[in-house]
Design an enzyme around this catalytic site. Sequence first.
Site, PDB file in Angstrom:
ATOM      1  N   ASP A   1      -2.573  15.455   2.095  1.00  0.00           N
ATOM      2  CA  ASP A   1      -1.667  14.710   2.506  1.00  0.00           C
ATOM      3  C   ASP A   1      -0.347  15.355   2.544  1.00  0.00           C
ATOM      4  OD1 ASP A   1      -2.774  12.072   3.633  1.00  0.00           O
ATOM      5  OD2 ASP A   1      -2.165  11.010   1.594  1.00  0.00           O
TER       6      ASP A   1
ATOM      7  N   GLU B   1      -4.507  -3.114 -19.740  1.00  0.00           N
ATOM      8  CA  GLU B   1      -3.480  -4.299 -18.784  1.00  0.00           C
ATOM      9  C   GLU B   1      -2.102  -3.589 -19.935  1.00  0.00           C
ATOM     10  OE1 GLU B   1      -1.479  -6.384 -15.642  1.00  0.00           O
ATOM     11  OE2 GLU B   1      -2.942  -6.789 -16.548  1.00  0.00           O
TER      12      GLU B   1
ATOM     13  N   HIS C   1     -20.710   0.280  -7.109  1.00  0.00           N
ATOM     14  CA  HIS C   1     -21.345  -0.281  -8.064  1.00  0.00           C
ATOM     15  C   HIS C   1     -22.466  -0.011  -8.893  1.00  0.00           C
ATOM     16  CE1 HIS C   1     -18.906  -3.363  -6.567  1.00  0.00           C
ATOM     17  NE2 HIS C   1     -18.164  -3.325  -7.821  1.00  0.00           N
TER      18      HIS C   1
END
Length: 473
Positions: free
Chosen positions: A51, A196, A281
């Site tokens: 990009d 997290e 997966h």
Amino acid sequence: MPWIAFVFLMGHMAVNQLKRQFADNPAAVDITGAQMVLVMKLSAFAWNVFDGTLPEDQLSDFQKSRRIPELPGLLDYAGYVLFFPSLLTGPAFDYNEYRGWIDCTMFDVPANVDPAKKPPTRKKRRIPRSGTPAMWKLASGLTWIWLFLNSSKWYSPDVVLNGPSPDAGFLRRVFAMHMVGFTTRMKYYGVWSMAEGSCILAGLGYNGVDPLTGKVSWNRLQNINPWGVESAQNSRAYLENWNMNTNKWLRYYVYLRVTPRNRKPGFRASMATFVTSAFWHGFYPGYYLSFVLASFVQQVAKNFRRNVRPFFLDPVTQKPLPSKKYYDLASWLATQLTFSFVVTPFVVLRFNESLLAWRRVYFYAIITTGASMAFFASPAKAHLRRLLDKRTQEAGVRLKRSTSTESLSGARGQEPVLGLSADPGRDIDEAIQEIREEVEKAQAKAKLRNQEKEKENGENKGQGGKAEGKKDA
């Protein structure tokens, strides 16, 4: 370049997943979990670099915020790839997010925030204090792990294969299947919550500050919402609150990337996303049983939300009626019990064992899903629509396709969740239409070639006749 990187990363991971599957050694160290996270980060990095070579007018707002116009140095790149708090279990994130954390531009406070409400920092640090939210995540993660260790004594995966005997009753076996799935989820709730929390403690979880209250958001890298999963009343809410960063990766770096510029995503984008999610997966048959069944569950859930839920809403204000609580309870129970059945192959993995687990509960979710699909494919669906139209006309309004009546309205609603199509029926129709168009194009080309050949033969005959006439003369 991005596709080459993507194919290489997926191929390398597939080799390791197959090695693990064929070795079938639970005692061996499994690296594929960490590799799944790296595939997301490195493939996203390749797209962000690509990009950076494009003009900004060809990019979406998301692409502009993630583009990398210049390659980073080796140290920055290694720091991003090997960022320790998320190395083994995720969450994955983009390079520009890491770069903003390193140079602290991530923590720039917008001008519209009152200086008195700026988040507190420690000494000369620019990173807001994150100890408290990080400790809450750690505490919740440890709680989930403790619950998992205790629940797994009674609800291990073996329970769905050799658990309550047939004499125990159908409902007890369904409950045992649900608890096995819930116990398995506890492990992920715990690990992802602690990971997290590590990112929050480092500061990378920072996601801005509310200009009105001054409250800091730390959910940038949230990967799981346990309450959202366990209280979900429809399949989309269930899936969107699970493995949230994988959802983002599939959306921005697969689904939207296979779609040509200035065109809407269609069947090919949905199929590419489904295949990517399945291969990502692994290759155990259980994964594919769950994925295929979940796609049809999505279709049924959409039909119920579109054609049944509006009966429990006020036709004028679209606010819930008193009877809506019964619909919510029924939809919650149906969603949880259906997905308890759907995800069981994800837990037991093997094909024969998955079928055995399903057979012990009489394939109830397959039967109810199939019956629902047959119902909505019958004239009953048109009858429901007429009843809804009559109901809204009597109220003096027109039926609107809003978020209350249309679960999948708008472009975002059509996107797959975890690779699962939001509308398999629409995808099948689009596939048939694409095949029909390709056949028509091939027929048109063949017809054109035949016409050109006939024309060429006619010209050759004409030239041959002229040549013979000259010879005779």
